[in-house]
Design an enzyme around this catalytic site. Structure first.
Site, PDB file in Angstrom:
ATOM      1  N   LEU A 111      28.346  17.638  -7.616  1.00  0.00           N
ATOM      2  CA  LEU A 111      27.299  16.856  -8.281  1.00  0.00           C
ATOM      3  C   LEU A 111      27.160  17.286  -9.750  1.00  0.00           C
ATOM      4  O   LEU A 111      26.375  16.717 -10.500  1.00  0.00           O
ATOM      5  CB  LEU A 111      25.961  17.053  -7.545  1.00  0.00           C
ATOM      6  CG  LEU A 111      25.989  16.740  -6.035  1.00  0.00           C
ATOM      7  CD1 LEU A 111      24.617  16.950  -5.406  1.00  0.00           C
ATOM      8  CD2 LEU A 111      26.475  15.323  -5.773  1.00  0.00           C
ATOM      9  N   LYS A 171      35.108  31.765  -7.551  1.00  0.00           N
ATOM     10  CA  LYS A 171      34.030  32.509  -8.211  1.00  0.00           C
ATOM     11  C   LYS A 171      34.306  34.010  -8.354  1.00  0.00           C
ATOM     12  O   LYS A 171      33.853  34.631  -9.303  1.00  0.00           O
ATOM     13  CB  LYS A 171      32.712  32.320  -7.448  1.00  0.00           C
ATOM     14  CG  LYS A 171      32.068  30.957  -7.652  1.00  0.00           C
ATOM     15  CD  LYS A 171      30.719  30.917  -6.931  1.00  0.00           C
ATOM     16  CE  LYS A 171      30.013  29.596  -7.136  1.00  0.00           C
ATOM     17  NZ  LYS A 171      28.651  29.602  -6.610  1.00  0.00           N
ATOM     18  N   ASP A 221      23.591  31.086 -10.741  1.00  0.00           N
ATOM     19  CA  ASP A 221      23.025  30.789  -9.409  1.00  0.00           C
ATOM     20  C   ASP A 221      21.728  31.575  -9.199  1.00  0.00           C
ATOM     21  O   ASP A 221      20.747  31.053  -8.667  1.00  0.00           O
ATOM     22  CB  ASP A 221      24.030  31.143  -8.305  1.00  0.00           C
ATOM     23  CG  ASP A 221      25.175  30.136  -8.219  1.00  0.00           C
ATOM     24  OD1 ASP A 221      24.948  28.954  -8.528  1.00  0.00           O
ATOM     25  OD2 ASP A 221      26.298  30.535  -7.856  1.00  0.00           O
ATOM     26  N   GLY A 260      26.236  35.349   2.465  1.00  0.00           N
ATOM     27  CA  GLY A 260      27.440  34.826   1.820  1.00  0.00           C
ATOM     28  C   GLY A 260      27.317  34.896   0.310  1.00  0.00           C
ATOM     29  O   GLY A 260      26.510  35.660  -0.233  1.00  0.00           O
ATOM     30  N   GLY A 264      16.749  22.494  -1.690  1.00  0.00           N
ATOM     31  CA  GLY A 264      17.954  23.031  -2.317  1.00  0.00           C
ATOM     32  C   GLY A 264      18.354  22.365  -3.621  1.00  0.00           C
ATOM     33  O   GLY A 264      19.123  22.930  -4.400  1.00  0.00           O
TER      34      GLY A 264
HETATM   35  P1  NAP Z   1      29.132  31.331   2.526  1.00  0.00           P
HETATM   36  O1  NAP Z   1      29.541  32.278   1.459  1.00  0.00           O
HETATM   37  O2  NAP Z   1      30.157  30.747   3.412  1.00  0.00           O
HETATM   38  O3  NAP Z   1      28.022  32.084   3.444  1.00  0.00           O
HETATM   39  C1  NAP Z   1      27.423  31.452   4.534  1.00  0.00           C
HETATM   40  C2  NAP Z   1      26.495  32.441   5.252  1.00  0.00           C
HETATM   41  O4  NAP Z   1      25.837  31.707   6.289  1.00  0.00           O
HETATM   42  C3  NAP Z   1      27.238  33.613   5.913  1.00  0.00           C
HETATM   43  O5  NAP Z   1      26.473  34.768   5.779  1.00  0.00           O
HETATM   44  C4  NAP Z   1      27.324  33.158   7.371  1.00  0.00           C
HETATM   45  O6  NAP Z   1      27.254  34.224   8.294  1.00  0.00           O
HETATM   46  C5  NAP Z   1      26.067  32.352   7.534  1.00  0.00           C
HETATM   47  N1  NAP Z   1      26.239  31.335   8.577  1.00  0.00           N
HETATM   48  C6  NAP Z   1      27.128  30.315   8.580  1.00  0.00           C
HETATM   49  N2  NAP Z   1      26.967  29.578   9.695  1.00  0.00           N
HETATM   50  C7  NAP Z   1      26.003  30.164  10.419  1.00  0.00           C
HETATM   51  C8  NAP Z   1      25.394  29.883  11.681  1.00  0.00           C
HETATM   52  N3  NAP Z   1      25.771  28.823  12.435  1.00  0.00           N
HETATM   53  N4  NAP Z   1      24.391  30.682  12.112  1.00  0.00           N
HETATM   54  C9  NAP Z   1      24.007  31.750  11.373  1.00  0.00           C
HETATM   55  N5  NAP Z   1      24.530  32.076  10.178  1.00  0.00           N
HETATM   56  C10 NAP Z   1      25.525  31.288   9.712  1.00  0.00           C
HETATM   57  O7  NAP Z   1      28.346  30.087   1.938  1.00  0.00           O
HETATM   58  P2  NAP Z   1      27.524  29.944   0.555  1.00  0.00           P
HETATM   59  O8  NAP Z   1      28.460  29.600  -0.524  1.00  0.00           O
HETATM   60  O9  NAP Z   1      26.623  31.116   0.403  1.00  0.00           O
HETATM   61  O10 NAP Z   1      26.682  28.607   0.867  1.00  0.00           O
HETATM   62  C11 NAP Z   1      25.768  28.556   1.936  1.00  0.00           C
HETATM   63  C12 NAP Z   1      24.995  27.240   1.921  1.00  0.00           C
HETATM   64  O11 NAP Z   1      24.270  27.098   0.725  1.00  0.00           O
HETATM   65  C13 NAP Z   1      25.865  25.969   2.010  1.00  0.00           C
HETATM   66  O12 NAP Z   1      25.191  25.047   2.819  1.00  0.00           O
HETATM   67  C14 NAP Z   1      25.919  25.466   0.592  1.00  0.00           C
HETATM   68  O13 NAP Z   1      26.087  24.058   0.532  1.00  0.00           O
HETATM   69  C15 NAP Z   1      24.553  25.854   0.093  1.00  0.00           C
HETATM   70  N6  NAP Z   1      24.495  26.129  -1.363  1.00  0.00           N
HETATM   71  C16 NAP Z   1      23.480  25.557  -2.081  1.00  0.00           C
HETATM   72  C17 NAP Z   1      23.376  25.836  -3.429  1.00  0.00           C
HETATM   73  C18 NAP Z   1      22.263  25.216  -4.237  1.00  0.00           C
HETATM   74  O14 NAP Z   1      22.301  25.314  -5.458  1.00  0.00           O
HETATM   75  N7  NAP Z   1      21.268  24.626  -3.611  1.00  0.00           N
HETATM   76  C19 NAP Z   1      24.295  26.690  -4.048  1.00  0.00           C
HETATM   77  C20 NAP Z   1      25.308  27.271  -3.277  1.00  0.00           C
HETATM   78  C21 NAP Z   1      25.397  26.981  -1.916  1.00  0.00           C
HETATM   79  P3  NAP Z   1      28.496  35.227   8.563  1.00  0.00           P
HETATM   80  O15 NAP Z   1      28.432  36.200   7.434  1.00  0.00           O
HETATM   81  O16 NAP Z   1      28.193  35.812   9.877  1.00  0.00           O
HETATM   82  O17 NAP Z   1      29.739  34.378   8.542  1.00  0.00           O
END
Ligand code: NAP
Length: 273
Positions: A24, A72, A108, A133, A239
């Site tokens: 986006l 990143k 971020d 994450g 978000g």
């Molecule tokens: P990431 O690095 O893949 O980390 C995801 C985290 O969520 C990990 O700690 C993972 O646990 C945990 N997780 C995944 N599925 C799970 C489940 N079913 N139950 C419990 N824990 C679970 O992802 P990220 O880049 O941080 O992004 C995470 C989310 O934030 C995404 O939905 C993304 O679209 C959103 N996001 C939003 C923004 C914004 O500006 N609003 C910015 C960045 C990301 P494990 O460590 O056990 O695998």
């Protein structure tokens, strides 16, 4: 709005990632350039050969980049300087071309903490962050720097421990909710994201204790967590606010001018209709 076309003095910016077709950021940044009268354009580049892309940025004189998954962390050794907070987070989402040098920064954490500060005072508060994450890492470091005491709870506790080490936080697995003392709850996991939009990252019965609940998932805009939190009387932040405010910070790092926030927000909301 007057029509605008690029010319020989147009500055080029872009996002690099793989994939990037869902991003986006082009909508927000092009809206910002048009609204501020800046002769610049922002494109999306699907990059798999990162080293080559960074050489290209220097050779072609791109003025700045947004950086997304999976680049990143890997981009850090390819840059000439890294902002200290981005260094602690271990991730760069913004590159600024300073002429001879490419500088890396992370916005971020700025987007997340500003989104919270619009709603609540942060200093002295306690926050429970779910997930460990990439985004949790930036958010936890940002919160700690704002004087917030953080507890990180993650499905894989070892990953929570690693983040806790860099921001003096406590950590656990996804259990023991009743013992956690916090007034801010932040979901950084994809739990609740469409199509699994009925799922909650924490049990609903713990929500009444929080003053404020932020979900960084933005699809859907009102997640099940935010719906339940509002019912429980919490203030809620979706978000899209973090997404917008991290882009606002990027625009300001690149151009040294105040970002046209309303135009960027309108463009962001327009991507979702
Ligand atoms: P990431 O690095 O893949 O980390 C995801 C985290 O969520 C990990 O700690 C993972 O646990 C945990 N997780 C995944 N599925 C799970 C489940 N079913 N139950 C419990 N824990 C679970 O992802 P990220 O880049 O941080 O992004 C995470 C989310 O934030 C995404 O939905 C993304 O679209 C959103 N996001 C939003 C923004 C914004 O500006 N609003 C910015 C960045 C990301 P494990 O460590 O056990 O695998």
């Amino acid at each position: 709005m007057a029509s605008w076309l690029p010319d020989t003095s147009t500055s080029l910016y872009g996002i690099i990632g793989h994939p990037v077709s869902h991003s986006l950021s082009p909508a927000m940044h092009n809206a910002a350039f048009r609204a501020s009268g800046t002769n610049a354009i922002y494109l999306a580049f699907d990059v798999t050969y990162l080293k080559g892309a960074i050489s290209g940025v220097k050779a072609l004189g791109l003025k700045g980049l947004s950086v997304t998954i999976p680049h990143k962390e890997a981009i850090i050794p390819l840059l000439d300087e890294i902002d200290p907070v981005a260094g602690r987070i271990g991730a760069v989402n913004t590159v600024i071309n300073k002429g001879e040098r490419l500088a890396g920064a992370n916005t971020d954490w700025i987007g997340a903490t500003k989104a919270l500060e619009e709603t609540i005072e942060l200093a002295g508060k306690k926050a429970l962050v779910i997930g460990a994450g990439g985004s949790a890492r930036a958010i936890c470091v940002g919160l700690a720097d704002k004087g917030v005491k953080v507890h990180i709870a993650n499905r894989t506790p070892e990953k929570a421990r690693r983040i806790a080490e860099i921001c003096d936080a406590t950590w656990s697995g996804l259990e023991g909710w009743e013992d956690i003392d916090a007034s801010i709850l932040i979901n950084t996991t994809p739990v609740g994201m469409a199509p699994n939009d009925k799922e909650l990252p924490v049990p609903a019965n713990i929500l009444p204790r929080f003053e404020c609940v932020m979900d960084i998932v933005y699809s859907p805009l009102e997640t099940a967590l935010l719906r339940e939190a509002a019912k429980a009387g919490c203030r809620t932040i979706n978000g899209l606010r973090m997404l917008l405010l991290q882009a606002v910070a990027q625009f300001e790092l690149w151009t040294w001018q105040p970002a046209p926030v309303a135009a960027m927000e309108k463009a962001l909301r327009g991507t979702r209709t």
